[in-house]
Design a protein around this motif. Structure first.
Motif, PDB file in Angstrom:
ATOM      1  N   TRP A  44     -20.263  59.346 -25.754  1.00  0.00           N
ATOM      2  CA  TRP A  44     -19.971  59.748 -27.134  1.00  0.00           C
ATOM      3  C   TRP A  44     -20.382  58.632 -28.105  1.00  0.00           C
ATOM      4  N   LEU A 202     -12.636  63.311 -29.338  1.00  0.00           N
ATOM      5  CA  LEU A 202     -12.498  62.438 -28.170  1.00  0.00           C
ATOM      6  C   LEU A 202     -11.387  62.907 -27.243  1.00  0.00           C
ATOM      7  N   GLN A 205     -12.536  65.777 -25.125  1.00  0.00           N
ATOM      8  CA  GLN A 205     -13.503  65.370 -24.092  1.00  0.00           C
ATOM      9  C   GLN A 205     -12.862  64.513 -22.999  1.00  0.00           C
TER      10      GLN A 205
END
Length: 491
Positions: A44, A202, A205
């Motif tokens: 990311w 975030l 994920q």
């Protein structure tokens, strides 16, 4: 590698090199890869715009400032409220790593509670010769008024903060135990809240274990140790020294999050053998007090006569079993860094097991041979006061000037029993965000433990403190350190 360079374990990238001039980037050997817990985050981050992330970091600072997440530094001209720097790169711990840490922490906390019960009752560990008697008899934190007193549920340390450092892939050490009034949990909670608001993607994920249950678990833990005579739902209060205390934000935050009263000493009084709390409807019985003031100030009739912060007579009510004080008075013995050096023996004595988490090797300066060694190697060691905290009264030998070393040498010779010394550990690093990208900085970890009458809850993660200055090993906020959100991944 030159003698001035050391290799440190970087929790995101593996090993890296530090020189005497500071901290370098991860070794460009081609062998370095992102470690598994950070894979998803690193992917990311690689796609993110650095300018946007730095704007986010500034936005986070503004959030903290608006929320009032501050602390005070005593003894300085600018001791007004300060903001604790927050870094937006999380520290990520794998499930298997946390599992081992949690087992070791629980074992240690159980042993500490058993130790405290023992030294205020039969003192079997002293009779067995496992700990020298003078370490208790001459200990400033030992409270004779607690001899023979058994807190409800046999719990002495209801809230514990265990400071842990990492030196390798599977190498963790306990740096110290905080069994009196451990602080920092409000920053752990606010760090997570801020990260979830700013980077919600975030958390979709990465499967990160929640820490938001802490206030509920804290209240449940405190309620579980209410006095035997408590009728109905226990009334809980947080006792604060007041707005000028360095951790006042945390005191008010926790009281608000638990839905309990925030009280000062002048709000409480002894009535009918109990502690009563002043309210708009008159006085109400207080069953459990989560005190955030030091032992010496709890009760001017038992401890310091000049204390204006405590409650006159509260210790008599406590000894009579009509109120619970968390953490119990006298728990500071377990914070003592000379006692810390005996923790492997303490764990083995009360649990019958070897300590899962290792201690940092420690020289007790009260012992002549140890003092001689410490004085001869002062420039290589970290020296601490046995009752010190917050990074005060500490010498980091490798970073000290000749003048500082000379001054500390005199202190050691004048009062050796006041100090212990430890090797300078190769603390692990975690990257922080700078304007130029990621840069490694040293960290420690303070997981928070809640002890109830019938169970122990360990919050998954804790407060990661980070030394923001390149090469510095001092992470305390009072010494210029910052904090990070700590993620424990789901299994």
């Amino acid at each position: 590698m030159s003698s001035e360079e050391k290799r440190f374990f970087d929790e995101m990238f593996g090993h890296q090199t530090h020189s005497a001039k500071g901290v370098g980037a991860p070794d460009p050997t081609g062998e370095q890869q992102c470690r598994a817990p950070y894979d998803t985050y690193h992917e990311w981050f690689s796609d993110e715009d650095l300018k946007r992330l730095n704007m986010k970091a500034a936005e986070a600072e503004n959030v903290f400032r608006r929320t009032g997440i501050t602390f005070n530094v005593y003894g300085e001209k600018d001791a007004a409220e300060r903001l604790i720097p927050f870094d937006i790169v999380p520290r990520i711990i794998a499930a298997r790593e946390w599992s081992r840490l949690a087992r070791g922490i629980e074992q240690r906390v159980r042993a500490i509670n058993a130790f405290l019960y023992d030294i205020y009752h039969k003192q079997e560990i002293l009779k067995a010769g496992r700990i020298p008697s003078h370490l208790i008899a001459q200990n400033e934190a030992f409270e004779p008024s607690m001899i023979g007193v058994t807190p409800p549920g046999n719990v002495y340390t209801h809230i514990v903060g265990t400071d842990i450092v990492r030196t390798g892939d599977n190498e963790f050490f306990v740096l110290e135990d905080n069994a009196r009034t451990p602080s920092g949990v409000s920053y752990m909670l606010e760090n997570r809240e801020t990260m979830m608001q700013m980077f919600p993607e975030l958390f979709s994920q990465n499967k990160v274990r929640s820490v938001s249950d802490y206030p509920r678990l804290l209240r449940r833990s405190l309620a579980s140790v209410a006095p035997p005579g408590c009728e109905g739902k226990p009334t809980v209060g947080v006792l604060t020294p007041g707005i000028f205390n360095s951790a006042y934000f945390e005191h008010s935050f926790l009281a608000d999050q638990m839905g309990v009263e925030l009280v000062e000493g002048h709000d409480l009084r002894v009535m009918d053998g109990k502690i009563k709390m002043r309210t708009t409807r008159g006085f109400k019985t207080l069953d459990v007090v989560y005190r955030r003031i030091d032992d010496a100030y709890i009760d001017p009739l038992t401890f310091r006569k000049d204390s204006m912060l405590g409650v006159p007579g509260i210790m008599d009510v406590y000894r009579a079993g009509n109120i619970t004080i968390a953490n119990a008075p006298g728990t500071g013995v377990a914070d003592d860094k000379a006692i810390y050096s005996y923790m492997p023996e303490i764990v083995e004595f009360y649990t019958g097991e070897s300590a899962i988490l290792k201690n940092v090797p420690t020289w007790r300066c009260s012992e002549a041979d140890s003092l001689k060694y410490v004085l001869e190697h002062l420039s290589e060691l970290v020296v601490k006061e046995v009752h010190g905290s917050g990074g005060y009264g500490m010498l980091v030998g490798p970073a000290a000037s000749k003048k500082e070393l000379s001054t500390f040498e005199k202190k050691l010779k004048a009062k050796p029993a006041n100090y212990i010394a430890q090797p300078t550990l190769s603390l692990s690093t975690v990257p922080i965000l700078t304007k130029k990208g990621l840069a490694p900085r040293h960290v420690d970890l303070r997981p928070f433990v809640l002890v109830s009458k019938d169970k122990i809850d360990i919050i998954p993660g804790g407060l990661t403190r980070v030394a923001l200055k390149a090469g510095s090993l001092v992470v305390n906020s009072s010494q210029g350190g910052g904090t990070k959100d700590t993620w424990v991944l789901e299994d």
